[in-house]
Write an enzyme that holds these catalytic residues in place. Sequence first.
Site, PDB file in Angstrom:
ATOM      1  N   GLU A   1       0.831  -1.215   0.000  1.00 34.12           N
ATOM      2  CA  GLU A   1       0.000   0.000   0.000  1.00 34.12           C
ATOM      3  C   GLU A   1       0.859   1.256   0.000  1.00 34.12           C
ATOM      4  O   GLU A   1       0.739   2.099   0.897  1.00 34.12           O
ATOM      5  CB  GLU A   1      -0.943  -0.013   1.203  1.00 34.12           C
ATOM      6  CG  GLU A   1      -1.954  -1.141   1.148  1.00 34.12           C
ATOM      7  CD  GLU A   1      -3.009  -1.091   2.249  1.00 34.12           C
ATOM      8  OE1 GLU A   1      -2.742  -0.504   3.307  1.00 34.12           O
ATOM      9  OE2 GLU A   1      -4.100  -1.664   2.051  1.00 34.12           O
TER      10      GLU A   1
ATOM     11  N   GLU B   1      -5.490  -8.170  -1.392  1.00 37.61           N
ATOM     12  CA  GLU B   1      -6.162  -8.001  -0.100  1.00 37.61           C
ATOM     13  C   GLU B   1      -7.613  -7.643  -0.339  1.00 37.61           C
ATOM     14  O   GLU B   1      -7.908  -6.763  -1.159  1.00 37.61           O
ATOM     15  CB  GLU B   1      -5.548  -6.854   0.723  1.00 37.61           C
ATOM     16  CG  GLU B   1      -4.279  -7.184   1.416  1.00 37.61           C
ATOM     17  CD  GLU B   1      -3.843  -6.101   2.392  1.00 37.61           C
ATOM     18  OE1 GLU B   1      -4.697  -5.488   3.058  1.00 37.61           O
ATOM     19  OE2 GLU B   1      -2.630  -5.874   2.476  1.00 37.61           O
TER      20      GLU B   1
HETATM   21  C1  BG6 Z   1      -4.513  -3.114   4.804  1.00 41.30           C
HETATM   22  C2  BG6 Z   1      -3.169  -3.547   5.301  1.00 41.30           C
HETATM   23  O1  BG6 Z   1      -4.569  -1.735   4.811  1.00 41.30           O
HETATM   24  O2  BG6 Z   1      -5.645  -3.470   5.523  1.00 41.30           O
HETATM   25  C3  BG6 Z   1      -3.181  -4.754   6.239  1.00 41.30           C
HETATM   26  O3  BG6 Z   1      -2.286  -3.804   4.235  1.00 41.30           O
HETATM   27  C4  BG6 Z   1      -4.354  -4.611   7.161  1.00 41.30           C
HETATM   28  O4  BG6 Z   1      -1.949  -4.805   6.899  1.00 41.30           O
HETATM   29  C5  BG6 Z   1      -5.636  -4.625   6.338  1.00 41.30           C
HETATM   30  O5  BG6 Z   1      -4.395  -5.555   8.181  1.00 41.30           O
HETATM   31  C6  BG6 Z   1      -6.895  -4.599   7.165  1.00 41.30           C
HETATM   32  O6  BG6 Z   1      -6.833  -3.544   8.055  1.00 41.30           O
HETATM   33  P1  BG6 Z   1      -7.075  -3.734   9.610  1.00 41.30           P
HETATM   34  O7  BG6 Z   1      -6.739  -2.425  10.196  1.00 41.30           O
HETATM   35  O8  BG6 Z   1      -8.491  -4.098   9.755  1.00 41.30           O
HETATM   36  O9  BG6 Z   1      -6.155  -4.793  10.039  1.00 41.30           O
END
Ligand code: BG6
Length: 481
Positions: free
Chosen positions: A180, A373
């Site tokens: 990111e 993701e």
């Molecule tokens: C992304 C990141 O922004 O979102 C991850 O790359 C992160 O590291 C994921 O865990 C989900 O976000 P969160 O804050 O719910 O863990």
Amino acid sequence: MKQVSSDFLWGGATAANQLEGGYQEGGKGLSIADVMPGGKQRMKIIHDPTFDFELHEEHSYPNHEGIDFYHRYKEDIALFKEMGFKTFRMSIAWSRIFPNGDETQPNEEGLQFYDRVIDELVAQGIEPLVTISHYEMPLHLAKHYGGWRDRRLVTYFERYSRVLFERYQGKVKYWLTFNEINGAQFMPMLSLGIAVREEENTLQLTYQGLHHQLVASALATKAAREIDPSMQIGCMLIAAPVYPYSSNPDDVWYAHDAERMMNFFCGDVHVRGKYPSFAKRFFEENGIELAMEDGDLDILKENTVDFFSLSYYMSRTEKAEKGQDEAEGNIMSGVKNPYLQASDWGWEIDPTGLRVILNKLYERYELPLFIVENGLGAYDQIESDGTIHDHYRIDYLRDHLKGMMDAIEDGVEVMGYTSWGCIDLVSASTGEYSKRYGFIYVDRHDDGTGTLERKRKESFFWYQDVIRSQGASLYEEESVK
Ligand code: BG6
């Protein structure tokens, strides 16, 4: 019947600092993630101008233990295999390889840990997809160099990348440089290790740090091609369409501008090899003057990426005049969209937005896209018989995967999909265990209790079917609600 091709890379995604634990084992140095406290105030605390990079007694530090993947990786990889994963996205903790970040020789014990993990994946027929830096730079670099504001980090990152490419050539084909990378625009500490002090200009520091990361990413890409030309290097961005709140032209322009700054600013440098046309005005209006070295622009131009990877959690809605109706969000937030429901953490759920952004990115870049993701953070409940019925997660994932399938039918080339947090892990933004994303439940709780035992959730079997049927099962019956 809608299906993806047989070479589609189905899998799950994680990051070292959120699951490994073993934060002081094998010669590992501290990383910035090790000083990030658990709890909903985490982002506020680390982005406060007084943040001191120290451990404090009143806080807990869940990343220290993670889910103990450091010792349990074999058991976890066996579960991934059982689900049918073709790929597993993991990151390497920079501070295991270079504990302070600025050493000239790597820490052999740190490399040996990743030898074991990567060998196990390969033995199980799972393609490793490796992020070189995922929100876990060595603490020393943040504390004593001021993070990515310092040009020397370019050299340290290139050195670190070369060590990985040399070690894992022939075993790891797919690499992502910075997780990111555009997150820096919203979170200079998490992304760049930059603590912005009261008197400093946040935008100047952020874009200077980003320039350094973009050059470092290009140099790593160059190194990979020299070492093993069959390697595929991708960039990784938070992707989200930005919708105007209304048809008021002011809102339309505001949303357009926000969308290109977010999705295309870094994307253009990575893919087109140059800063976009709109950067000039943005820099001028914000008093940003980038310090560049001779040759930087050529480095960016000559070492563009092979594919484009993205995280997608939500869309964003913007209006020119903001009021009280701001939405919570993954890093960035706009105003609330009246057409969307939100998760328990306020993240708006928008599967169509995935189709929209995939189309936009592909139309602009014409490079294969990889969704690395996507997922739903939710509270899970264990029933008295030990089962976990996470139908809300199944619904979320099914709808998003259908959005992806629609985009593929629209003509978008998608290489693969790795669901975020395929096994429960520590949340990045809040440091909570209770914000669970996994197909695999991990018995660990916010108060630090729990046996770390792993359990298959209902979504585990659902995802297994999706992979087995190459997506066709998405169109079968709805989950039991
Ligand atoms: C992304 C990141 O922004 O979102 C991850 O790359 C992160 O590291 C994921 O865990 C989900 O976000 P969160 O804050 O719910 O863990």
